[in-house]
Design a protein around this motif. Structure first.
Motif, PDB file in Angstrom:
ATOM      1  N   LYS A 336       0.801  -1.383  -0.032  1.00 30.55           N
ATOM      2  CA  LYS A 336       0.128  -0.017  -0.215  1.00 30.55           C
ATOM      3  C   LYS A 336       0.897   1.411  -0.004  1.00 30.55           C
ATOM      4  CE  LYS A 336      -4.135  -2.009   2.531  1.00 30.55           C
ATOM      5  NZ  LYS A 336      -4.947  -1.778   3.452  1.00 30.55           N
ATOM      6  N   SER A 337       0.282   2.275  -0.174  1.00 29.57           N
ATOM      7  CA  SER A 337       0.769   3.744  -0.278  1.00 29.57           C
ATOM      8  C   SER A 337       1.248   4.259   1.134  1.00 29.57           C
ATOM      9  CB  SER A 337       0.159   4.737  -1.388  1.00 29.57           C
ATOM     10  OG  SER A 337      -1.103   4.887  -0.616  1.00 29.57           O
ATOM     11  N   SER A 338       0.479   3.557   2.311  1.00 24.27           N
ATOM     12  CA  SER A 338       0.566   4.153   3.278  1.00 24.27           C
ATOM     13  C   SER A 338       0.447   2.831   4.523  1.00 24.27           C
ATOM     14  CB  SER A 338      -0.244   5.157   3.989  1.00 24.27           C
ATOM     15  OG  SER A 338      -1.701   4.487   3.757  1.00 24.27           O
ATOM     16  N   LYS A 373       3.629   6.792   2.378  1.00 19.06           N
ATOM     17  CA  LYS A 373       5.245   6.677   1.639  1.00 19.06           C
ATOM     18  C   LYS A 373       5.154   7.397   0.578  1.00 19.06           C
ATOM     19  CE  LYS A 373       4.354   1.645   2.625  1.00 19.06           C
ATOM     20  NZ  LYS A 373       4.419   0.301   2.212  1.00 19.06           N
ATOM     21  N   ILE A 375       5.502   8.579  -3.065  1.00 16.57           N
ATOM     22  CA  ILE A 375       5.294   7.798  -4.581  1.00 16.57           C
ATOM     23  C   ILE A 375       6.669   7.243  -5.161  1.00 16.57           C
ATOM     24  CG2 ILE A 375       4.523   8.111  -6.916  1.00 16.57           C
ATOM     25  CD1 ILE A 375       2.164  10.076  -5.844  1.00 16.57           C
ATOM     26  N   GLN A 378       8.213   3.839  -5.000  1.00 17.47           N
ATOM     27  CA  GLN A 378       8.015   2.804  -6.219  1.00 17.47           C
ATOM     28  C   GLN A 378       9.094   2.605  -7.150  1.00 17.47           C
ATOM     29  OE1 GLN A 378       4.195   2.885  -8.089  1.00 17.47           O
ATOM     30  NE2 GLN A 378       4.128   4.919  -7.359  1.00 17.47           N
ATOM     31  N   THR A 387       9.281  10.527   4.936  1.00 19.86           N
ATOM     32  CA  THR A 387       7.887  10.149   4.824  1.00 19.86           C
ATOM     33  C   THR A 387       6.938  11.125   5.891  1.00 19.86           C
ATOM     34  OG1 THR A 387       8.177   8.604   6.617  1.00 19.86           O
ATOM     35  CG2 THR A 387       8.634   7.791   4.401  1.00 19.86           C
TER      36      THR A 387
END
Length: 565
Positions: A336-338, A373, A375, A378, A387
Motif C-alpha cells: 500500500k501507499s501507507s 510513503k 510515490i 516505488q 515520509t
C-alpha cells in the motif's frame, strides 16, 4: 451445483417426514401459538425537507406450530417501503425443530465460522443435527438474486444470480470441540445480460475451507483456533491458469481455476489461563490482504491483531476489574501507499458495595499511526526519502453512579448520574493540532408507585462539543410519566423535553419535543397502540455552523394493532 441442491432437498424431505412419523401416536395433539400485527405510520413536516414517507405500513406475524412433537416456527413481514440489501425486505422463512433436528426453510441465515459462511441471508433450505458429541449443519440456496442493469436507474446495482451451499461437521467431548466446514458459491453467468465494463461487475466463484477448535488443558488453561483458507475466482470468464500455478492442494478447491483465481488465509488464535484471583488471556489474528468469502456481506482483511486481556473479581464480586490492550497493523505485504498501526487499550471497574449502590468506571484509548510513503519509492526503492507521519489519539472515559433511595412494597425511588468524555487529537510530523472533545452528563430521578402503576421521572442533561472552529453546547430538561386509566385497561405515557442550543457561548435555538402514547389491551390476546410525537425548533440567532438556522415543525404518528394467540 444443481445436483448438490437436489440431493440436499431430498435428504431434507426424507428427514422431516421421518421426524413426523416417529411421533404419531406417541405425542398427540396440535398446538399453535403466535401473533400478527399491523402498524400504520404517519408523517408530516414544515420548514425542512421530508425525512420519511407521509404514510407507511408494516404487516408482520409469527406462528409456532407444534405438530406431534415437531416444532415449526414461521415468521413474515411485509411493508410498502420495500427496503432491501440485495435481498427483499418482504421475506418469509421457518426453522422447524424436532428433538435434535432443526430444518431451515425459506429466507434464513446460518453461520459456520467467521471466515467461511457468516450470517449471509439465503433463500433455500438447511438442516441441523445436534447430538451430544457429533453435530452436522448443511444448507444450500440462492444468496443473491439476478438484477438486470438499468441505465435509467443508476441507484439499482446489477448482480448475477448467486447459488451456494455448504456443510459443517462438529465433534465435542468433555468441553473440547473441533469443527470442519466447507462452503461453495458461484455466480450464474447467464442469469443477466451483459453490463458495462466500467461497473467492474464480474461473475465470481468461491470455495472456502474452515477449521475451528477449542481445547482445555486441565482446569485452568484453554486454547482456541479459527482458520480459513479461501480460493476465490474473481472472474469466471478469465483465461485458464497453467497447471503448475495451482499448487499442491488445489484439488481441495473444486472450482474452475483461471488467471483471476487467488488463494488466501485467515487465522485467529486465543488462550486463557485462570489463576486463583484473576484470569489472563492473549490472542492473535491475521487476515491476508484481499481475503474474501462469498458467505459474508463484508469482510475486513489485510490486518494483524495482537491482544492481551486480564480480569478479576474481589470481595465476593463486589469489585470487578478487567483490562485489555491490543496492537493492530495493516499493509502486511508492504504493497500500500501507507501503513497504519493502532494501539488500543481499555479498563473497566465495577463497584457494588451494597445492594442499593452501583458504580461503574471505564476508560479506553485508541492510538493510530499512519506512515504515508512517497510515490517516488516505488521507482527508487533504495533511495532515502522523508515520509509523512500522521498520528491520531482518541480517549473515552465513562462513569455512572446509581443509587436506590427507597425500595418498598409500594414505592421505589432511584437516582442516577452518568457522564462521559471523548477526546481526540491529531499530530502530523512535528505539528500538533487542537484537541477535539465531547462531554456528556445526565442526572435522572425516577419514582414508581407499584400498586397504582403510576411512574414519574425527571432528568437534566448537557452536552458540550469543542472542535477546531466551534464550541457548541446544549442543556435540557426532560419530564416523563405514565399511568393507567379507564379501569386500568388503557395505559398512557407523556414525555416532554426542552433544550437550549449554544454556539461559542451564545444561544442560537430552542428545541422542544413532546410524545404522547396510549396502549389498550382488549382481553388476553389483542392490543391497540397509538402514539403522537411533535418536534419543533425555533431559531434565536444566526448559527455559525448552519445547523440551527431553520425553524421547523415535525409530526410523527402511529396506529398499530396486534393479536397474539
Amino acid at each position: 451445483m444443481k445436483k448438490f441442491i437436489s440431493i440436499c432437498f431430498i435428504l431434507f424431505t426424507v428427514v422431516v417426514q421421518a421426524q413426523q412419523l416417529d411421533q404419531i401416536g406417541i405425542k398427540k395433539g396440535i398446538k399453535v401459538t403466535g401473533g400478527v400485527s399491523l402498524a400504520n405510520n404517519f408523517y408530516t413536516v414544515s420548514g425542512m425537507p421530508n425525512r420519511l414517507n407521509p404514510y407507511s405500513y408494516v404487516l408482520a406475524g409469527n406462528v409456532n406450530i407444534n405438530l406431534y412433537g415437531v416444532s415449526v416456527p414461521l415468521s413474515f413481514s411485509y411493508s410498502n417501503q420495500n427496503f432491501s440489501y440485495r435481498q427483499p425486505f418482504n421475506i418469509v422463512g421457518a426453522s422447524p425443530t424436532y428433538k435434535r433436528f432443526t430444518a431451515h426453510i425459506g429466507y434464513r441465515n446460518l453461520t459456520f465460522s467467521p471466515y467461511t459462511l457468516n450470517g449471509h441471508n439465503f433463500l433455500g433450505g438447511g438442516l441441523e443435527y445436534k447430538g451430544e458429541k457429533f453435530s452436522v449443519m448443511a444448507m444450500s440456496g440462492r444468496f443473491l438474486k439476478a438484477v438486470q442493469y438499468d441505465s435509467n436507474n443508476v441507484n439499482t446495482l446489477p448482480s448475477y444470480k448467486r447459488l451456494g451451499g455448504g456443510i459443517k461437521l462438529t465433534y465435542r467431548n468433555k468441553g473440547d470441540e473441533i469443527s470442519l466446514s466447507n462452503f461453495y458459491a458461484r455466480d450464474m453467468i447467464s442469469s443477466i445480460d451483459s453490463v458495462p465494463a466500467k461497473l467492474g461487475l464480474t461473475p465470481q466463484e468461491n470455495v472456502v475451507w474452515g477449521i475451528s477448535a477449542k481445547k482445555a488443558l486441565g482446569s485452568k488453561f484453554s486454547l482456541g483456533i479459527d482458520y480459513g483458507r479461501s480460493a476465490w475466482t474473481k472472474d469466471i470468464t478469465a483465461q485458464d491458469a497453467p497447471k503448475q500455478s495451482k499448487g499442491p492442494l488445489s484439488s481441495l478447491f473444486y472450482l474452475n481455476w483461471n488467471q483471476s483465481t487467488v488463494v488466501y488465509n485467515a487465522i485467529k488464535l486465543n488462550g486463557t489461563y485462570k489463576f486463583k484471583l484473576f484470569s489472563l488471556g492473549a490472542g492473535y489474528e491475521r487476515i491476508d490482504p484481499e481475503y474474501r468469502t462469498l458467505g459474508a456481506y463484508y469482510f475486513n482483511n489485510d490486518l494483524e491483531n495482537i491482544t492481551v486481556n486480564a480480569a478479576t473479581a474481589l470481595l465476593q464480586n463486589k469489585i470487578t476489574v478487567s483490562a485489555n490492550a491490543g496492537l493492530q497493523r495493516d499493509d502486511l505485504n508492504n504493497a500500500k501507499s501507507s501503513k497504519m498501526k493502532r494501539i488500543v487499550g481499555s479498563a473497566n471497574v465495577g463497584l457494588n458495595p451494597t445492594k442499593r449502590l452501583n458504580v461503574n468506571l471505564s476508560y479506553s484509548n485508541f492510538y493510530s499511526y499512519v506512515n504515508i510513503k512517497p510515490i517516488e519509492l516505488q521507482y527508487l526503492p533504495n533511495a532515502q526519502f522523508d515520509t509523512l507521519n500522521y498520528t491520531q489519539i482518541s480517549q473515552t472515559i465513562n462513569g455512572s453512579i446509581a443509587y436506590k433511595l427507597l425500595e418498598s412494597d409500594n414505592v421505589s425511588k432511584s437516582i442516577r448520574l452518568s457522564t462521559s468524555q471523548m477526546s481526540s487529537s491529531n499530530k502530523q510530523s512535528t505539528a500538533d493540532t487542537k484537541k477535539n472533545t465531547m462531554l456528556n452528563a445526565a442526572l435522572a430521578y425516577n419514582q414508581a408507585w407499584k400498586k397504582s402503576g403510576i411512574n414519574f421521572g425527571v432528568s437534566l442533561n448537557a452536552n458540550q462539543s469543542k472542535f477546531l472552529t466551534s464550541n457548541t453546547m446544549y442543556v435540557g430538561l426532560g419530564i416523563n410519566g405514565g399511568m393507567p386509566i379507564i379501569k386500568k385497561k388503557v395505559r398512557t405515557t407523556l414525555g416532554l423535553n426542552g433544550n437550549q442550543n449554544y454556539e461559542n457561548g451564545s444561544i442560537v435555538a430552542y428545541l422542544f419535543s413532546a410524545t404522547n402514547s396510549y396502549s389498550y389491551r382488549l382481553g388476553k390476546h389483542q392490543v391497540f397502540n397509538a402514539s403522537l410525537r411533535y418536534t419543533g425548533r425555533t431559531k434565536i440567532s444566526e448559527s455559525i455552523t448552519g445547523r440551527y438556522n431553520t425553524n421547523f415543525n415535525e409530526f410523527m404518528g402511529s396506529l398499530s394493532y396486534s393479536y397474539n394467540f
